[in-house]
Design a protein around this motif. Sequence first.
Motif, short mmCIF file in Angstrom:
data_model
loop_
_atom_site.label_atom_id
_atom_site.label_comp_id
_atom_site.label_asym_id
_atom_site.label_seq_id
_atom_site.Cartn_x
_atom_site.Cartn_y
_atom_site.Cartn_z
N PHE A 77 27.51 98.26 56.92
CA PHE A 77 26.09 97.91 58.40
C PHE A 77 26.30 97.47 59.71
O PHE A 77 26.13 97.58 60.93
N ALA A 78 27.42 96.42 58.97
CA ALA A 78 27.38 96.28 60.93
C ALA A 78 29.05 96.98 60.88
O ALA A 78 28.42 97.15 62.30
N GLN A 102 18.36 102.45 59.04
CA GLN A 102 17.55 103.18 57.98
C GLN A 102 17.82 103.48 57.09
O GLN A 102 16.94 103.94 55.67
N GLU A 103 19.38 103.35 56.36
CA GLU A 103 19.77 103.92 54.84
C GLU A 103 19.68 102.20 54.22
O GLU A 103 19.50 102.86 52.83
N VAL A 104 19.26 101.39 54.58
CA VAL A 104 18.82 99.93 53.69
C VAL A 104 17.67 100.43 52.96
O VAL A 104 17.67 99.92 51.87
N ALA A 105 16.53 101.61 53.03
CA ALA A 105 15.99 101.73 52.22
C ALA A 105 16.18 102.14 51.21
O ALA A 105 16.32 101.86 50.07
N ALA A 106 17.30 103.68 50.90
CA ALA A 106 18.31 103.62 50.70
C ALA A 106 18.73 103.31 49.74
O ALA A 106 18.42 102.98 47.62
N HIS A 107 19.54 101.93 49.98
CA HIS A 107 20.24 101.10 49.07
C HIS A 107 19.66 100.47 47.79
O HIS A 107 19.97 100.00 46.81
N ALA A 108 17.89 99.54 48.80
CA ALA A 108 16.76 99.11 47.93
C ALA A 108 16.47 99.76 47.23
O ALA A 108 16.77 98.98 45.96
N GLY A 109 16.27 101.56 46.80
CA GLY A 109 15.71 102.01 45.83
C GLY A 109 16.37 102.27 45.08
O GLY A 109 15.75 101.60 43.50
N GLY A 110 18.09 102.05 45.32
CA GLY A 110 18.96 102.47 43.94
C GLY A 110 18.87 101.52 43.09
O GLY A 110 18.69 101.31 41.92
N LEU A 111 19.22 100.60 43.83
CA LEU A 111 19.12 98.46 43.58
C LEU A 111 18.45 97.98 42.78
O LEU A 111 18.35 98.18 41.68
N LEU A 112 16.71 98.93 43.40
CA LEU A 112 15.93 98.03 41.98
C LEU A 112 15.62 99.35 40.70
O LEU A 112 15.16 98.95 40.04
N ALA A 113 15.96 100.56 40.81
CA ALA A 113 15.92 101.34 40.05
C ALA A 113 16.60 100.92 38.80
O ALA A 113 16.81 100.78 37.91
N GLY A 114 18.17 100.09 38.76
CA GLY A 114 19.04 100.28 38.80
C GLY A 114 18.75 98.23 37.84
O GLY A 114 19.02 98.63 36.74
N ILE A 115 17.72 97.85 38.28
CA ILE A 115 17.41 96.86 37.89
C ILE A 115 16.78 97.64 36.71
O ILE A 115 16.45 96.39 35.82
N MET A 116 15.02 98.10 36.71
CA MET A 116 14.70 98.16 36.36
C MET A 116 15.77 99.39 35.36
O MET A 116 14.69 99.20 33.99
#
Length: 456
Positions: free
Chosen positions: A222-223, A229-243
């Motif tokens: 990211f740096a 905007q791709e932060v949303a994609a990474h956060a969504g994937g991480l949340l799905a994996g946790i679930m």
Amino acid sequence: MQAVSWARSSGLLEIELEVYQEYLQRRHEAIPDILHDTKKPTAIFQYLIQDDRFQSALRQHILIPPADPRFANWSPKRKTFEEKLDQSLAYRFGYSPARKNYLGITTYMFLHDGLIPLVGNMLFLWFVGSWIEIGIGRILYLGIYFMTGAFSALAFGFIHPFNQGPLLSASGAIAGLMGTYLLIYCGQRSRVLCSLGFCSRHTTVFGWFLFPFWISKEVYLFANFPKTQEVAAHAGGLLAGIMIGLTFRAHEEKQAGGEEILTEPQARASQGALLLPEQHLHIPEDLSGKEAASLRKKILGALKKDPHNLTDLARLFHLDKRNPKSDQFHRSAGRLLQQLAALKRYPDLYEYFEEYKKESPSPRLQPSVMLALAEIHIRSGRTSQAARFLLLLIKQRPQYPGLPSCLFQLGNAYREQGQEERAEKCFQLICKQYPQTIISQQAEEMLTPPYSIMVR
């Protein structure tokens, strides 16, 4: 690049640049200096394409409506430009919420737009993916990759509905795998091989040791490749994996029948809680129902304070044995056998298992108990009985910790008894069921040359 070059030569760039300047003026925004640099038409057009709201308004004919004199000249050129853009690999298979190319939801996770993101993602896909694949199997692992990748794209589209894209990268799916990995392996220790090519050694690590490296990789990307905007994609994937990881853990706990994990301090404390002699554990058969209920309540109260006390667990077992067909008896027997297995009290475990089996022809055994009973039979030379427990465990919990090594012990026991054919089958099963693991390599070495060549 060909699409942008055509837009510049066809005059599309001039029309949309003029409209964009009007768009900024109506919004009372300053016109960037780059738009005045006519020597960099490609950079100008790239700037226009990256303004998601402007492109969305263009596509909906809001900024250039049919009544606008420029519409007749602009509309066919814009359509040709879109067609040329769709011929590119990135726009055809990447995901763009504004362009509504839903095929990209399933294909974007196999594309990258840079070498460094590709290498970083593939390394973590190898590290994390191999652990998950060994832990839950190939089919379920592939399903998790697709599910977390798709959820990552949907989260990206939900938060950035006007984004032109294309969204490219396996990062969202790998973030999901990391979430699943943490939930499955976080508190566990695993034996790994560390190699520098010229030297190697085995060591034991906690499951979470990869997480700081993954976070560092994300911060670096990211740096140096700022696509916030791709932060949303990474956060969504991480949340799905946790679930998914939580669902998997809940299923494992349910499958294990509420099997408890005994910590080292608890184990040390319980080691001293020796079983009382049989006469002290005996429950009078003439107890009335009220007296039995009162005694049971008293024992359960003591177990709340010390749930690993063997004496109270044994007393509960003998009390509930009065009604061997009840679920209470199965639960109390399971708790006692599980505790004895955790403490490796194998003589007591075998004795109580035989008594349990005598009272109930269909005993309900937790995986840890089946594994411990298999070890008891292997040590006593009763390989046939051990094989029954291990085959049952392979059907129910093929990835249960300790199962591969117990199978290896069974193969050695068969070989010591001169049952070479059964030993070969045992080692072959390890190679087939647990490929590319240390135990499978050891099993392959135990195979005779014809079988060893076949495995390779």
